[in-house]
Design an enzyme around this catalytic site. Structure first.
Site, mmCIF file in Angstrom:
data_model
loop_
_atom_site.group_PDB
_atom_site.id
_atom_site.type_symbol
_atom_site.label_atom_id
_atom_site.label_comp_id
_atom_site.label_asym_id
_atom_site.label_seq_id
_atom_site.Cartn_x
_atom_site.Cartn_y
_atom_site.Cartn_z
ATOM 1 N N SER A 232 -18.294 -45.110 -7.177
ATOM 2 C CA SER A 232 -19.731 -44.870 -7.302
ATOM 3 C C SER A 232 -20.018 -43.424 -6.896
ATOM 4 O O SER A 232 -19.444 -42.500 -7.455
ATOM 5 C CB SER A 232 -20.508 -45.884 -6.454
ATOM 6 O OG SER A 232 -21.892 -45.788 -6.696
ATOM 7 N N THR A 233 -20.877 -43.237 -5.913
ATOM 8 C CA THR A 233 -21.301 -41.888 -5.521
ATOM 9 C C THR A 233 -20.103 -41.021 -5.122
ATOM 10 O O THR A 233 -19.347 -41.367 -4.218
ATOM 11 C CB THR A 233 -22.284 -41.968 -4.339
ATOM 12 O OG1 THR A 233 -23.344 -42.858 -4.671
ATOM 13 C CG2 THR A 233 -22.850 -40.596 -4.029
ATOM 14 N N HIS B 130 -20.236 -46.517 -11.419
ATOM 15 C CA HIS B 130 -21.668 -46.767 -11.455
ATOM 16 C C HIS B 130 -22.408 -45.584 -12.073
ATOM 17 O O HIS B 130 -22.544 -44.540 -11.437
ATOM 18 C CB HIS B 130 -22.216 -46.993 -10.035
ATOM 19 C CG HIS B 130 -21.681 -48.209 -9.366
ATOM 20 N ND1 HIS B 130 -21.698 -48.360 -8.001
ATOM 21 C CD2 HIS B 130 -21.128 -49.346 -9.857
ATOM 22 C CE1 HIS B 130 -21.179 -49.535 -7.685
ATOM 23 N NE2 HIS B 130 -20.812 -50.144 -8.789
ATOM 24 N N MET C 57 -21.598 -45.658 -2.282
ATOM 25 C CA MET C 57 -22.475 -46.345 -1.355
ATOM 26 C C MET C 57 -22.523 -47.832 -1.679
ATOM 27 O O MET C 57 -22.291 -48.244 -2.814
ATOM 28 C CB MET C 57 -23.888 -45.744 -1.410
ATOM 29 C CG MET C 57 -24.562 -45.840 -2.760
ATOM 30 S SD MET C 57 -26.177 -45.012 -2.836
ATOM 31 C CE MET C 57 -27.166 -46.122 -1.831
ATOM 32 N N ASP D 22 -20.278 -52.943 -3.412
ATOM 33 C CA ASP D 22 -19.721 -53.436 -4.669
ATOM 34 C C ASP D 22 -18.220 -53.164 -4.726
ATOM 35 O O ASP D 22 -17.765 -52.057 -4.444
ATOM 36 C CB ASP D 22 -20.419 -52.754 -5.858
ATOM 37 C CG ASP D 22 -20.052 -53.380 -7.190
ATOM 38 O OD1 ASP D 22 -19.821 -54.607 -7.215
ATOM 39 O OD2 ASP D 22 -19.993 -52.652 -8.196
#
Length: 356
Positions: free
Chosen positions: A173-174, A199, A291, A294
């Site tokens: 993700s991030t 993501h 973050m 997940d």
């Protein structure tokens, strides 16, 4: 003692934000969105790179939101200069045009923490619903880590090998755009079949695949429903209305699953990892910077099924969220700095006998 909140910042301290956009209306929309949150304060606005540079010097903001497409000097070029001379957390704000998405992905690969899409209609702030939360994450993100190019020695170390019948599954993700690119830069053209859930909105994911394919030796593309998993091919979740998964044990294929968001995301890393658990010891799972939680539960299922599992080390993460939770779940077998991740994944696939 000063009490700290979930972001890690002292609760009494407001996060000071610089908003950079050539549109006055868009700056007002972003300001209104951020100032609804008592932890955030917009300390300055700028219409372009020159004004933004002066504002950074004058106010030392904690986080900057930066328009991708601006006159004179675009957001990507200004980001590169900021990261060279005054590294700071930056969230890119992009239109959903092909040009905007392409530049946004390049920005993420060059150190931006996250990218959000501009609202579709003037006067609307719907696309910015997650922006305040992203600002808080960005404020404590590890930025400004200058990484050199992948060494030829590292590439030679991983050259000439295939997956030995095993498969790689990666979720991030991030901060993971840069991480994934660095992993794939060390993958040989005969890498194990690899599936990735990142993501991002579907337009950004298409640009992500398009950016990676000419830069790395394996073929990189968006996954298609029913597609076979093959050596030398890296498939990225297309997002939109679907999650990426696999189906079938003997000769697994891509399954694009239409389902609601999981853990606030579509595509979801958990759905990919849960499907990968069906392969048992033939699967290797990696959870990268990001973050939230997940992927943690799915990685635990992979480990329980006999898969190798690895997480990105805290020191090399932009946001140590998803790997931290996976570790707390007991899902992580091994921790790896991002520049050692490719080697670990490939050697896990080359092992002749299950777990070592």
């Amino acid at each position: 003692m000063i009490e700290h909140g979930e972001t890690g910042l002292p609760r009494r301290k407001k996060i000071r934000v610089l908003v950079v956009d050539d549109s006055r209306t868009m700056r007002q929309i972003i300001r209104a969105c951020l100032e609804k949150d008592p932890q955030l304060e917009v300390i300055a606005e700028a219409s372009g790179a020159s004004e933004a540079r002066d504002a950074i010097n004058a106010y030392s903001p904690d986080v900057m939101t930066l328009d991708v497409e601006m006159p004179k000097m675009n957001g990507l070029e200004f980001l590169k200069r900021v990261m060279r001379h005054r590294p700071m957390p930056v969230i890119m704000v992009s239109s959903m045009t092909q040009k905007g998405s392409k530049a946004a992905i390049a920005a993420l690969a060059n150190g931006a923490v996250e990218c959000v899409e501009k609202p579709c209609a003037v006067g609307s702030s719907g696309s910015f619903a997650k922006l305040p939360a992203l600002i808080k994450v960005a404020a404590v993100a590890r930025t400004g880590q200058i990484r050199g190019p992948i060494s030829q020695a590292a590439k030679q170390h991983t050259a000439g090998h295939s997956g030995d019948g095993r498969y790689v599954f990666i979720g991030g993700s991030t901060g993971a755009v840069e991480a994934i690119e660095r992993i794939l830069l060390s993958f040989p053209p005969t890498c194990p079949p690899t599936l990735i859930t990142q993501h991002m909105p579907k337009e950004f994911l298409a640009s992500f695949a398009a950016r990676l394919n000419p830069r790395v030796e394996p073929m990189v593309k968006l996954a298609q429903d029913g597609e076979s998993l093959e050596s030398g091919k890296v498939l990225i979740a297309p997002g939109g209305d679907t999650h990426l998964a696999i189906s079938g044990k003997g000769a697994p294929r891509v399954s694009l699953v239409e389902a609601p968001e999981r853990n606030g995301h579509r595509p979801s890393v958990d759905i990919l990892f849960e499907s990968a658990a069906s392969l048992g010891s033939k699967a290797v799972g990696a959870i990268l910077t990001g973050m939230g939680n997940d992927g943690a539960a799915g990685l635990l299922k992979m480990k329980a099924a006999g898969s190798r599992t690895v997480a990105q080390s805290e020191d090399s993460c932009v946001v140590f969220g998803m790997p931290r939770v996976a570790g707390e779940y007991g899902a992580v077998e091994h921790w790896c700095d991002i520049d050692a991740m490719a080697s670990y994944l490939l050697h896990s696939c080359w092992e002749k006998t299950g777990r070592s």
